[in-house]
Design a protein around this motif. Structure first.
Motif, PDB file in Angstrom:
ATOM      1  N   ASP A  94       0.826  -1.203   0.000  1.00 31.48           N
ATOM      2  CA  ASP A  94       0.000   0.000   0.000  1.00 31.48           C
ATOM      3  C   ASP A  94       0.867   1.264   0.000  1.00 31.48           C
ATOM      4  O   ASP A  94       1.927   1.302   0.605  1.00 31.48           O
ATOM      5  N   LYS A  95       0.386   2.317  -0.662  1.00 35.74           N
ATOM      6  CA  LYS A  95       1.104   3.592  -0.728  1.00 35.74           C
ATOM      7  C   LYS A  95       1.268   4.246   0.646  1.00 35.74           C
ATOM      8  O   LYS A  95       2.184   5.026   0.852  1.00 35.74           O
ATOM      9  N   THR A  96       0.379   3.929   1.585  1.00 37.47           N
ATOM     10  CA  THR A  96       0.428   4.553   2.903  1.00 37.47           C
ATOM     11  C   THR A  96       1.680   4.154   3.691  1.00 37.47           C
ATOM     12  O   THR A  96       2.018   4.808   4.668  1.00 37.47           O
ATOM     13  N   VAL A  97       2.362   3.103   3.253  1.00 38.95           N
ATOM     14  CA  VAL A  97       3.578   2.659   3.952  1.00 38.95           C
ATOM     15  C   VAL A  97       4.606   3.782   4.009  1.00 38.95           C
ATOM     16  O   VAL A  97       5.319   3.931   5.005  1.00 38.95           O
ATOM     17  N   ALA A  98       4.665   4.610   2.984  1.00 38.40           N
ATOM     18  CA  ALA A  98       5.627   5.716   2.936  1.00 38.40           C
ATOM     19  C   ALA A  98       5.418   6.707   4.079  1.00 38.40           C
ATOM     20  O   ALA A  98       6.359   7.399   4.480  1.00 38.40           O
ATOM     21  N   ARG A  99       4.213   6.755   4.635  1.00 41.86           N
ATOM     22  CA  ARG A  99       3.921   7.694   5.734  1.00 41.86           C
ATOM     23  C   ARG A  99       4.162   7.088   7.114  1.00 41.86           C
ATOM     24  O   ARG A  99       4.064   7.779   8.127  1.00 41.86           O
ATOM     25  N   LEU A 100       4.459   5.801   7.167  1.00 40.54           N
ATOM     26  CA  LEU A 100       4.693   5.139   8.457  1.00 40.54           C
ATOM     27  C   LEU A 100       6.115   5.397   8.945  1.00 40.54           C
ATOM     28  O   LEU A 100       7.036   5.529   8.132  1.00 40.54           O
ATOM     29  N   PRO A 101       6.318   5.435  10.262  1.00 36.42           N
ATOM     30  CA  PRO A 101       7.671   5.614  10.796  1.00 36.42           C
ATOM     31  C   PRO A 101       8.578   4.450  10.365  1.00 36.42           C
ATOM     32  O   PRO A 101       8.147   3.292  10.316  1.00 36.42           O
ATOM     33  N   SER A 102       9.819   4.771  10.055  1.00 37.68           N
ATOM     34  CA  SER A 102      10.752   3.738   9.589  1.00 37.68           C
ATOM     35  C   SER A 102      10.946   2.644  10.628  1.00 37.68           C
ATOM     36  O   SER A 102      11.095   1.469  10.269  1.00 37.68           O
ATOM     37  N   ARG A 103      10.936   2.975  11.919  1.00 40.67           N
ATOM     38  CA  ARG A 103      11.069   1.942  12.966  1.00 40.67           C
ATOM     39  C   ARG A 103       9.967   0.905  12.867  1.00 40.67           C
ATOM     40  O   ARG A 103      10.196  -0.289  13.047  1.00 40.67           O
ATOM     41  N   LEU A 104       8.749   1.350  12.584  1.00 42.05           N
ATOM     42  CA  LEU A 104       7.613   0.446  12.460  1.00 42.05           C
ATOM     43  C   LEU A 104       7.770  -0.427  11.214  1.00 42.05           C
ATOM     44  O   LEU A 104       7.634  -1.646  11.282  1.00 42.05           O
ATOM     45  N   VAL A 105       8.077   0.176  10.095  1.00 42.00           N
ATOM     46  CA  VAL A 105       8.253  -0.582   8.850  1.00 42.00           C
ATOM     47  C   VAL A 105       9.415  -1.563   8.975  1.00 42.00           C
ATOM     48  O   VAL A 105       9.311  -2.720   8.547  1.00 42.00           O
ATOM     49  N   ASN A 106      10.515  -1.130   9.580  1.00 43.05           N
ATOM     50  CA  ASN A 106      11.671  -2.019   9.750  1.00 43.05           C
ATOM     51  C   ASN A 106      11.336  -3.224  10.619  1.00 43.05           C
ATOM     52  O   ASN A 106      11.811  -4.336  10.366  1.00 43.05           O
ATOM     53  N   SER A 107      10.526  -3.036  11.649  1.00 46.68           N
ATOM     54  CA  SER A 107      10.160  -4.168  12.512  1.00 46.68           C
ATOM     55  C   SER A 107       9.282  -5.161  11.757  1.00 46.68           C
ATOM     56  O   SER A 107       9.424  -6.370  11.923  1.00 46.68           O
ATOM     57  N   ILE A 108       8.407  -4.653  10.906  1.00 51.41           N
ATOM     58  CA  ILE A 108       7.557  -5.530  10.103  1.00 51.41           C
ATOM     59  C   ILE A 108       8.404  -6.291   9.083  1.00 51.41           C
ATOM     60  O   ILE A 108       8.223  -7.494   8.884  1.00 51.41           O
ATOM     61  N   THR A 109       9.341  -5.601   8.474  1.00 49.43           N
ATOM     62  CA  THR A 109      10.259  -6.240   7.528  1.00 49.43           C
ATOM     63  C   THR A 109      11.056  -7.333   8.229  1.00 49.43           C
ATOM     64  O   THR A 109      11.275  -8.414   7.672  1.00 49.43           O
ATOM     65  N   ALA A 110      11.481  -7.077   9.465  1.00 44.38           N
ATOM     66  CA  ALA A 110      12.241  -8.072  10.230  1.00 44.38           C
ATOM     67  C   ALA A 110      11.400  -9.311  10.528  1.00 44.38           C
ATOM     68  O   ALA A 110      11.931 -10.417  10.612  1.00 44.38           O
ATOM     69  N   LEU A 111      10.085  -9.137  10.667  1.00 47.00           N
ATOM     70  CA  LEU A 111       9.216 -10.290  10.911  1.00 47.00           C
ATOM     71  C   LEU A 111       9.224 -11.252   9.726  1.00 47.00           C
ATOM     72  O   LEU A 111       9.165 -12.456   9.901  1.00 47.00           O
ATOM     73  N   SER A 112       9.307 -10.717   8.519  1.00 52.00           N
ATOM     74  CA  SER A 112       9.263 -11.587   7.336  1.00 52.00           C
ATOM     75  C   SER A 112      10.643 -11.999   6.840  1.00 52.00           C
ATOM     76  O   SER A 112      10.763 -12.924   6.036  1.00 52.00           O
TER      77      SER A 112
END
Length: 126
Positions: A94-112
């Motif tokens: 989703d395009k909204t990912v760009a508006r999320l804090p990098s710490r949050l996105v990085n933790s989700i990326t680490a899950l996968s």
């Protein structure tokens, strides 16, 4: 009222008899907690909850995590739906990912990270 818990399920590889490796389990639980704390900060401007493991199962590792208010005063917003929505946004590209804090996105990326190499796959949600 918002749900105050989420579940992380990690499925092991066939070569490991579908059991989850201990180092993978530890890394994914840490990534989940980092993500929940980042979601809490996004929702409330600061970390307002402790995250407590309320259930654990072996085999396909299952962790149920509940939030507990850590600050006095009015009840803060729940971090759980914020985190789960962020997971869905990342998963769907989703395009909204760009508006999320990098710490949050990085933790989700680490899950996968490591899926299909170190563990079969994982799931977040009820």
């Amino acid at each position: 009222m918002a749900r105050d818990h989420t579940t992380l399920t990690i499925h092991g590889l066939e070569e490991d008899n579908k059991l989850v490796r201990a180092d993978v389990l530890a890394q994914k639980l840490q990534a989940l907690i980092r993500g929940l704390r980042a979601a809490d900060e996004l929702a409330n401007g600061k970390v307002t909850h402790h995250f407590i493991v309320t259930e654990m199962r072996v085999g396909s590792a299952v962790f149920k995590v509940r939030e507990k208010q850590a600050v006095r005063g009015a009840a803060p917003l729940s971090a759980i739906p914020v985190f789960e929505q962020a997971v869905q946004s990342v998963y769907q590209g989703d395009k909204t990912v760009a508006r999320l804090p990098s710490r949050l996105v990085n933790s989700i990326t680490a899950l996968s990270s490591g899926a299909e190499k170190r563990f079969a796959h994982g799931e977040v949600g009820e």
